[in-house]
Design a protein around this motif. Structure first.
Motif, PDB file in Angstrom:
ATOM      1  N   THR A 228     -11.653 -62.379 -17.012  1.00 56.10           N
ATOM      2  CA  THR A 228     -11.289 -61.177 -17.765  1.00 56.10           C
ATOM      3  C   THR A 228     -11.271 -61.499 -19.253  1.00 56.10           C
ATOM      4  O   THR A 228     -10.497 -62.355 -19.694  1.00 56.10           O
ATOM      5  N   CYS A 229     -12.112 -60.812 -20.023  1.00 61.31           N
ATOM      6  CA  CYS A 229     -12.174 -61.105 -21.458  1.00 61.31           C
ATOM      7  C   CYS A 229     -10.858 -60.715 -22.132  1.00 61.31           C
ATOM      8  O   CYS A 229     -10.356 -59.601 -21.936  1.00 61.31           O
ATOM      9  N   VAL A 230     -10.310 -61.627 -22.932  1.00 57.32           N
ATOM     10  CA  VAL A 230      -9.034 -61.352 -23.607  1.00 57.32           C
ATOM     11  C   VAL A 230      -9.121 -60.110 -24.498  1.00 57.32           C
ATOM     12  O   VAL A 230      -8.132 -59.423 -24.716  1.00 57.32           O
ATOM     13  N   HIS A 231     -10.336 -59.795 -24.995  1.00 53.05           N
ATOM     14  CA  HIS A 231     -10.450 -58.722 -25.987  1.00 53.05           C
ATOM     15  C   HIS A 231     -10.208 -57.337 -25.412  1.00 53.05           C
ATOM     16  O   HIS A 231      -9.340 -56.614 -25.883  1.00 53.05           O
ATOM     17  N   ALA A 232     -10.983 -56.963 -24.386  1.00 55.24           N
ATOM     18  CA  ALA A 232     -10.803 -55.619 -23.825  1.00 55.24           C
ATOM     19  C   ALA A 232     -11.001 -55.600 -22.322  1.00 55.24           C
ATOM     20  O   ALA A 232     -11.166 -54.533 -21.743  1.00 55.24           O
ATOM     21  N   GLY A 233     -10.989 -56.776 -21.702  1.00 60.65           N
ATOM     22  CA  GLY A 233     -10.926 -56.823 -20.247  1.00 60.65           C
ATOM     23  C   GLY A 233     -12.254 -56.828 -19.505  1.00 60.65           C
ATOM     24  O   GLY A 233     -12.269 -56.746 -18.276  1.00 60.65           O
ATOM     25  N   CYS A 234     -13.404 -56.910 -20.184  1.00 59.57           N
ATOM     26  CA  CYS A 234     -14.686 -56.932 -19.470  1.00 59.57           C
ATOM     27  C   CYS A 234     -14.834 -58.248 -18.689  1.00 59.57           C
ATOM     28  O   CYS A 234     -14.170 -59.232 -18.993  1.00 59.57           O
ATOM     29  N   SER A 235     -15.735 -58.231 -17.719  1.00 62.27           N
ATOM     30  CA  SER A 235     -15.979 -59.430 -16.914  1.00 62.27           C
ATOM     31  C   SER A 235     -16.944 -60.354 -17.664  1.00 62.27           C
ATOM     32  O   SER A 235     -18.090 -59.982 -17.938  1.00 62.27           O
ATOM     33  N   VAL A 247     -21.010 -65.580 -23.971  1.00 57.75           N
ATOM     34  CA  VAL A 247     -20.926 -64.412 -24.855  1.00 57.75           C
ATOM     35  C   VAL A 247     -20.604 -63.197 -23.987  1.00 57.75           C
ATOM     36  O   VAL A 247     -21.319 -62.898 -23.024  1.00 57.75           O
ATOM     37  N   CYS A 248     -19.510 -62.515 -24.322  1.00 58.18           N
ATOM     38  CA  CYS A 248     -19.068 -61.357 -23.534  1.00 58.18           C
ATOM     39  C   CYS A 248     -20.093 -60.224 -23.633  1.00 58.18           C
ATOM     40  O   CYS A 248     -20.607 -59.932 -24.721  1.00 58.18           O
ATOM     41  N   PRO A 249     -20.373 -59.558 -22.499  1.00 57.82           N
ATOM     42  CA  PRO A 249     -21.395 -58.500 -22.525  1.00 57.82           C
ATOM     43  C   PRO A 249     -20.943 -57.237 -23.267  1.00 57.82           C
ATOM     44  O   PRO A 249     -21.785 -56.423 -23.643  1.00 57.82           O
ATOM     45  N   CYS A 250     -19.641 -57.071 -23.475  1.00 58.82           N
ATOM     46  CA  CYS A 250     -19.187 -55.785 -24.039  1.00 58.82           C
ATOM     47  C   CYS A 250     -19.261 -55.738 -25.568  1.00 58.82           C
ATOM     48  O   CYS A 250     -19.890 -54.853 -26.130  1.00 58.82           O
ATOM     49  N   HIS A 251     -18.609 -56.667 -26.245  1.00 58.11           N
ATOM     50  CA  HIS A 251     -18.595 -56.608 -27.723  1.00 58.11           C
ATOM     51  C   HIS A 251     -19.026 -57.920 -28.354  1.00 58.11           C
ATOM     52  O   HIS A 251     -18.838 -58.112 -29.569  1.00 58.11           O
ATOM     53  N   GLY A 252     -19.530 -58.832 -27.552  1.00 57.84           N
ATOM     54  CA  GLY A 252     -20.127 -60.045 -28.107  1.00 57.84           C
ATOM     55  C   GLY A 252     -19.175 -61.163 -28.479  1.00 57.84           C
ATOM     56  O   GLY A 252     -19.571 -62.100 -29.169  1.00 57.84           O
ATOM     57  N   SER A 253     -17.923 -61.099 -28.038  1.00 64.13           N
ATOM     58  CA  SER A 253     -17.045 -62.251 -28.315  1.00 64.13           C
ATOM     59  C   SER A 253     -17.637 -63.485 -27.642  1.00 64.13           C
ATOM     60  O   SER A 253     -18.172 -63.398 -26.531  1.00 64.13           O
ATOM     61  N   GLN A 254     -17.527 -64.617 -28.335  1.00 66.19           N
ATOM     62  CA  GLN A 254     -18.125 -65.851 -27.810  1.00 66.19           C
ATOM     63  C   GLN A 254     -17.035 -66.901 -27.644  1.00 66.19           C
ATOM     64  O   GLN A 254     -16.274 -67.173 -28.588  1.00 66.19           O
ATOM     65  N   GLY A 265     -15.594 -63.374 -32.809  1.00 69.67           N
ATOM     66  CA  GLY A 265     -14.819 -62.246 -32.325  1.00 69.67           C
ATOM     67  C   GLY A 265     -15.724 -61.123 -31.861  1.00 69.67           C
ATOM     68  O   GLY A 265     -16.919 -61.307 -31.736  1.00 69.67           O
ATOM     69  N   PRO A 266     -15.158 -59.951 -31.595  1.00 70.05           N
ATOM     70  CA  PRO A 266     -13.851 -59.488 -32.058  1.00 70.05           C
ATOM     71  C   PRO A 266     -12.627 -60.073 -31.366  1.00 70.05           C
ATOM     72  O   PRO A 266     -11.505 -59.791 -31.797  1.00 70.05           O
ATOM     73  N   ALA A 267     -12.762 -60.860 -30.310  1.00 64.84           N
ATOM     74  CA  ALA A 267     -11.571 -61.477 -29.724  1.00 64.84           C
ATOM     75  C   ALA A 267     -10.881 -62.326 -30.790  1.00 64.84           C
ATOM     76  O   ALA A 267     -11.549 -62.928 -31.640  1.00 64.84           O
TER      77      ALA A 267
HETATM   78 FE1  FES Z   1     -15.159 -58.997 -24.345  1.00 64.49          FE
HETATM   79 FE2  FES Z   1     -14.705 -56.952 -25.990  1.00 64.49          FE
HETATM   80  S1  FES Z   1     -14.289 -57.103 -23.861  1.00 64.49           S
HETATM   81  S2  FES Z   1     -15.663 -58.821 -26.435  1.00 64.49           S
END
Ligand code: FES
Length: 289
Positions: A228-235, A247-254, A265-267
């Motif tokens: 679970t991504c700390v930023h907004a919860g995406c897988s 790299v998160c698929p939702c907003h690109g946090s790495q 970020g944005p995480a």
């Molecule tokens: Fe992963 Fe936003 S949910 S970067």
């Protein structure tokens, strides 16, 4: 009292037609390759390990509350010293609002759905706040203190309404909070899956004691983070690998796969990571030490 307002904002579909191009414009400001990414990281608060926006908003809020107190003291005492001090705190608040606006609009650029609508109304209310205080300063400098106080009182009202919406964005909608805060992986090694079932270089989602885990095998090395991504919860399993990072698929946090630290970020907070070992052909994990 707030629920009807919350629902009202969410029902305003026209906000999306405003948000769409505005978000595109804000994101275009950071499109300058690595430099743009670093500026965005700075404004998100990635370097701080905490969102920057709530930190910098304290300055204008404090300064403008001080303006009200000093205006009141000036009215009661007639002391011009209080008037000058009120003008100074008002101007300080305006200068500091630039940082609050830059960090706030940057955070907002990664929102969607209800978060985006409530965040947009929050941001526009704060723009109104700044305009009211700027008008107040202009009136004060032109010698019309009564009009100046009227504008700053209006500004404080808008500030309070905007702060309320900002609080709702965080405490009700969960924007900016750590989305792994209530996930607790095992503190002793637990079996997750057979090693042979984990394909190399393929981010894989697994489950350990009800906690979704991301497993990655790169050559002979195994990595595990919370999925679970700390930023907004995406897988994170839906993301892609970049060397020993995901790299998160939702907003690109790495995140660095070795220790979950944030590379981009944005995480702003690190992704919880796990110690991994293989016992009798089974992958086992426990919370990282
Ligand atoms: Fe992963 Fe936003 S949910 S970067």
């Amino acid at each position: 009292m707030f629920r009807p307002l919350d629902r009202f904002i969410d029902s305003q579909t026209w906000l999306d037609s405003l948000a769409e191009p505005l978000q595109g414009w804000v994101n275009s400001l950071f499109s300058g390759g690595d430099a743009g990414k670093q500026v965005k990281n700075f404004l998100n608060g990635t370097w701080l390990g905490h969102p920057l926006h709530p930190v910098v908003t304290d300055v204008p809020i404090g300064a403008w509350v001080a303006t009200l107190v000093l205006d009141t003291a000036a009215s009661v005492s007639g002391d011009e010293g209080y008037e000058r001090a009120a003008d100074l705190t008002l101007a300080t608040g305006l200068a500091a609002a630039a940082g609050a606006a830059a960090s706030g609009w940057t955070d907002w650029s990664d929102t969607y759905g209800k978060d985006r609508k409530v965040g947009l109304v929050h941001g526009l209310t704060m723009v109104g706040t700044v305009l009211a205080y700027a008008a107040s300063l202009g009136a004060r400098w032109s010698g019309n203190r009564k009009l100046g106080r009227m504008w700053s009182n209006l500004g404080l009202g808008l500030l309070t309404a905007g702060a309320y919406l900002g609080g709702d964005e965080v405490y009700d909608l969960g924007f900016g909070v750590n989305h792994t805060a209530f996930l607790h992986g095992p503190t002793e090694f637990e079996s997750v899956m057979p090693l042979d079932d984990l394909q190399p270089n393929k981010p894989t989602k697994a489950d350990v004691k009800g906690v979704p885990i991301l497993l990655v095998r790169i050559q002979d090395t195994l990595y595990a983070l919370d999925d679970t991504c700390v930023h907004a919860g995406c897988s994170l399993a839906g993301g892609h690998l970049q060397g020993a990072s995901i790299v998160c698929p939702c907003h690109g946090s790495q995140f660095d796969l070795r220790d979950g630290s944030v590379i981009n970020g944005p995480a702003t907070m690190p992704e919880p990571y796990y110690d991994v070992r293989v016992q009798n052909g089974m992958i086992e994990v426990k919370q990282g030490t």
